[in-house]
Scaffold this motif. Structure first.
Motif, short mmCIF file in Angstrom:
data_model
loop_
_atom_site.label_atom_id
_atom_site.label_comp_id
_atom_site.label_asym_id
_atom_site.label_seq_id
_atom_site.Cartn_x
_atom_site.Cartn_y
_atom_site.Cartn_z
N VAL A 117 35.37 48.28 41.29
CA VAL A 117 36.17 48.35 42.42
C VAL A 117 35.71 50.02 42.97
O VAL A 117 35.93 50.20 44.12
CB VAL A 117 37.73 48.70 42.05
N ASP A 169 35.66 47.59 51.01
CA ASP A 169 36.98 46.45 50.81
C ASP A 169 36.61 44.61 51.01
O ASP A 169 37.81 44.78 49.97
CB ASP A 169 38.29 46.63 52.28
N GLY A 213 37.53 44.11 47.09
CA GLY A 213 38.77 43.84 46.64
C GLY A 213 39.85 42.83 47.53
O GLY A 213 40.75 41.88 46.92
N GLY A 256 33.91 39.38 45.42
CA GLY A 256 35.06 39.28 45.56
C GLY A 256 34.89 38.22 44.57
O GLY A 256 35.91 37.56 43.41
N GLU A 302 47.29 43.05 41.61
CA GLU A 302 46.40 43.54 43.13
C GLU A 302 47.32 44.27 44.00
O GLU A 302 46.91 44.41 44.80
CB GLU A 302 45.40 42.21 43.38
#
Length: 522
Positions: free
Chosen positions: A31, A57, A60, A114, A405
Motif C-alpha cells: 500500500v 490507487d 487498494g 489488488g 478498508e
C-alpha cells in the motif's frame, strides 16, 4: 461469549500463524511502498497525472472490490487452496510490476495485485479461525494478525527508501517473490485445509452486483478526497447504493448466497463492524496528515519520517497483543472503550502541535491513536469472526476487512478534505497581491503546492503556509477527538452484552448460529 471445549493449538498452529502473517505484512507494505518510489517511477515511465493516480490507487481499489467475493470463494473451494493460488499469482504479478515498461502496464499489474491481494486477506484470517479453536488462543492469534497489515504499511516508506538507495524503483515489488515461495512451501506443512460443507454453487450475478455496489462507492470516496462533492462523486455514490440494495435483496433469495445477510442479525457482528468502520476513519485521516506534517512541515526525508512512525507502530502491536489478554478478565466492550479514550487523548495532543517543531508531541499523540487502533483491530475482528459459524468465517473475515478498508478511505476523504479546507481558508488572505494567477492557484491549493512555488514567492511565505497546514491538522484532529470520545461511549454500550473472552456464560440475547461439521483436512 461461551468457552470452547476444542483442543488447544500447538507448535504447528503457531508456526502456521507466522506463515500467515507474512503475506499480511506484504499486503500492507504494497500500500505504501510506492510513496517513495513515485518520483523515480515517474521519471522512468512518464505517466500522466491521471495515470499516476491510478498507479497509486488501483491496488487498494481492487482489493476492496473483491474481498467479499474472494472470502466466499475460499469457503467453497478451500481456504488454503485459495491462499496458495493467490500467493502464486501475487508473486508472478509482482515480477510483472517490477519490470513494467509503461504506465499502462504498471496500472494493469497494480490492478491484478489488488485482485490477488483480495484472495490473501480473508483467507489468512479465516484459516486462523480454523487453526485456533480455543477462543482465548484465537483472540491472541488474531491480535498478532491484526498488527501485521498496519506493520507492513508502517514499514513501506522505510523499506522503499532502502531499496531505492541500492536498486531501481521496481525492486520494491520483488519483495513479494520470496514471501510467496515461503508460503507455497510451508502452507501444506503447517496450515490445514478447510472447505465449507454443502457450499452450493457460486453465483456469478451476485459477484457482479457486489462489484458494482462496492467499486463506485470506493471511487466516490477517493474522488471526494480530491475534488469534494461534484456530479461524478454524487453519481457514483447513487449507483453504488442502488446496486447495494439489489445485491442485498438477491442474497435473501439464494440458498447459498455470496454474503449471508443473516449475519447482520447477530448484534455482536453488527456492533463490532460498526466500531471498526468508525474507528478506522480517524486513523486513516490522522495517518495521512501526520506523515505529511513530518515531511512537509518538519522537513524530514521520507525514510526518517517513516522511522519516527516506528514507536506508534510498537504501541499498536502491544495493544493488539495485550487487549485480548486483558479481555479475558475485563469485558471487551470496556477494553475497547478504554483504549479509544486513550486514542481521544492522543487526538487532543495532536491539536496542540504547532509548525515550529512538534515531532515529539506528534509521535506521542499518534502513538496513543495507534494504541486504540491495535485494540479495536484485534478485538473487533475477533468478535466479527467469532460471531459467524465456521463455514461462514471467510465471508465474515471479508466483511471485517471491507469495512476497515472503507473506514481508512473515508478518513482520508473526510479529515483530509477538512484539513485542506482550513488550509485554503487560512492561506487565501496571505497570498501577496500581484502574484501570478497560476502560482497563486498552486500555492493556495495545498502545502505541497506552496513548497513547489516557494522560490517564486516572498521570503517567509513558506512559513505562513506551514502554519496554515498545521491549523488544518489541528482542526481535523479536534473533530477526530470528539468523534472518538463518542465512539468510546457507544462501544461500551453496544458491546455491553459481550462477556469476557473464554467466559463460561453465553452472551446475553445471543443465540449461537448453528454450524455444520467442518470439512477439514491436512
Amino acid at each position: 461469549m461461551s468457552t470452547t471445549t476444542e483442543r488447544r493449538a500447538g507448535a504447528r498452529e503457531w508456526g502456521g500463524l507466522a506463515v500467515l502473517s507474512l503475506p499480511t505484512v506484504l499486503l500492507g507494505l504494497d500500500v505504501t511502498v510506492l510513496y517513495l518510489a513515485l518520483p523515480s517511477l515517474a521519471e522512468d515511465l512518464r505517466p500522466s497525472g491521471t495515470e499516476e493516480l491510478w498507479i497509486m490507487d488501483a491496488y487498494g481499489f481492487l482489493i476492496a472490490g473483491f474481498l467479499i467475493t474472494m472470502g466466499t470463494l475460499g469457503d467453497r473451494i478451500g481456504r488454503r487452496k485459495l491462499l496458495m493460488l493467490g500467493a502464486a499469482a501475487f508473486g508472478a504479478v509482482s515480477v510483472m510490476a517490477a519490470y513494467a515498461g509503461s504506465a499502462e502496464m504498471l496500472i494493469a499489474a497494480r490492478a491484478a495485485l489488488g485482485i490477488a491481494g483480495a484472495t490473501l486477506m480473508p483467507s489468512t484470517l479465516a484459516l486462523i479461525s480454523n487453526m485456533f479453536a480455543d477462543q482465548r488462543q484465537r483472540s491472541l492469534a488474531i491480535g498478532v494478525w491484526a498488527t501485521s497489515f498496519a506493520l507492513g504499511m508502517a514499514l513501506g516508506p522505510v523499506v522503499g527508501g532502502v531499496m531505492l538507495n541500492h536498486f531501481w524503483w521496481g525492486s520494491a515489488f520483488l519483495l513479494a517473490v520470496p514471501v510467496a515461495v515461503v508460503l507455497l512451501v510451508a502452507a501444506p506443512i503447517l496450515i490445514p485445509e478447510y472447505k465449507a460443507p454443502q457450499s452450493g454453487r457460486f453465483d456469478l450475478l451476485s459477484v457482479a452486483l457486489s462489484l458494482v455496489a462496492i467499486l463506485p462507492v470506493i471511487y466516490a470516496v477517493k474522488r471526494f478526497a480530491k475534488d469534494g462533492f461534484d456530479v461524478p462523486t454524487i453519481t457514483a455514490t447513487v449507483i453504488g447504493l442502488v446496486f447495494a440494495v439489489l445485491f442485498v435483496r438477491r442474497q435473501g433469495t439464494l440458498e447459498s448466497p455470496l454474503l449471508d445477510v443473516r449475519l447482520f442479525t447477530n448484534r455482536t457482528f453488527s456492533a463490532a463492524l460498526s466500531v471498526l468502520l468508525v474507528g478506522l476513519v480517524g486513523v486513516g485521516g490522522s495517518m495521512l496528515l501526520i506523515t505529511q506534517q513530518l515531511q512537509l512541515v518538519e522537513g524530514l526525508p521520507p525514510v526518517e519520517a517513516g522511522l519516527w512512525m516506528g514507536p506508534p507502530a510498537l504501541l499498536m502491536f502491544l495493544a493488539a497483543i495485550g487487549s485480548p489478554l486483558v479481555a479475558r478478565r475485563v469485558p471487551p466492550g470496556i477494553v475497547v472503550a478504554a483504549t479509544l479514550t486513550l486514542s481521544m487523548v492522543g487526538y487532543v495532543l495532536l491539536t496542540l502541535v504547532d509548525s515550529s517543531g512538534g515531532i515529539a508531541l506528534m509521535v506521542i499523540g499518534f502513538g496513543l491513536v495507534y494504541l486504540g487502533l491495535g485494540a479495536i483491530a484485534a478485538l473487533g475482528t475477533d468478535l466479527v469472526v467469532g460471531a459467524a459459524p465456521p463455514e461462514k468465517a471467510g465471508s465474515a473475515s471479508a466483511m471485517s476487512e471491507t469495512v476497515q478498508e472503507l473506514g481508512l478511505a473515508l478518513g482520508v476523504a473526510i479529515l483530509g478534505s477538512l484539513a485542506t479546507a482550513v488550509y485554503r481558508a487560512r492561506i487565501d488572505d496571505q497570498i501577496p497581491a500581484g502574484t501570478p494567477a497560476d502560482v497563486a492557484d498552486v500555492a493556495g491549493d495545498s502545502l505541497a503546492g506552496a513548497a513547489s512555488t516557494a522560490d517564486r514567492m516572498p521570503e517567509g511565505w513558506i512559513d505562513l503556509a506551514k502554519e496554515a497546514a498545521t491549523s488544518g491538522l489541528n482542526t481535523a484532529m479536534l473533530v477526530a477527538a470528539v468523534c472518538t470520545l463518542i465512539l468510546a461511549f457507544l462501544s461500551a454500550v453496544v458491546l455491553r452484552h459481550v462477556g469476557i473472552i473464554g467466559g463460561d456464560e453465553p452472551e446475553a440475547g445471543e443465540a449461537a448460529a448453528p454450524a455444520e461439521p467442518a470439512k477439514s483436512q491436512v
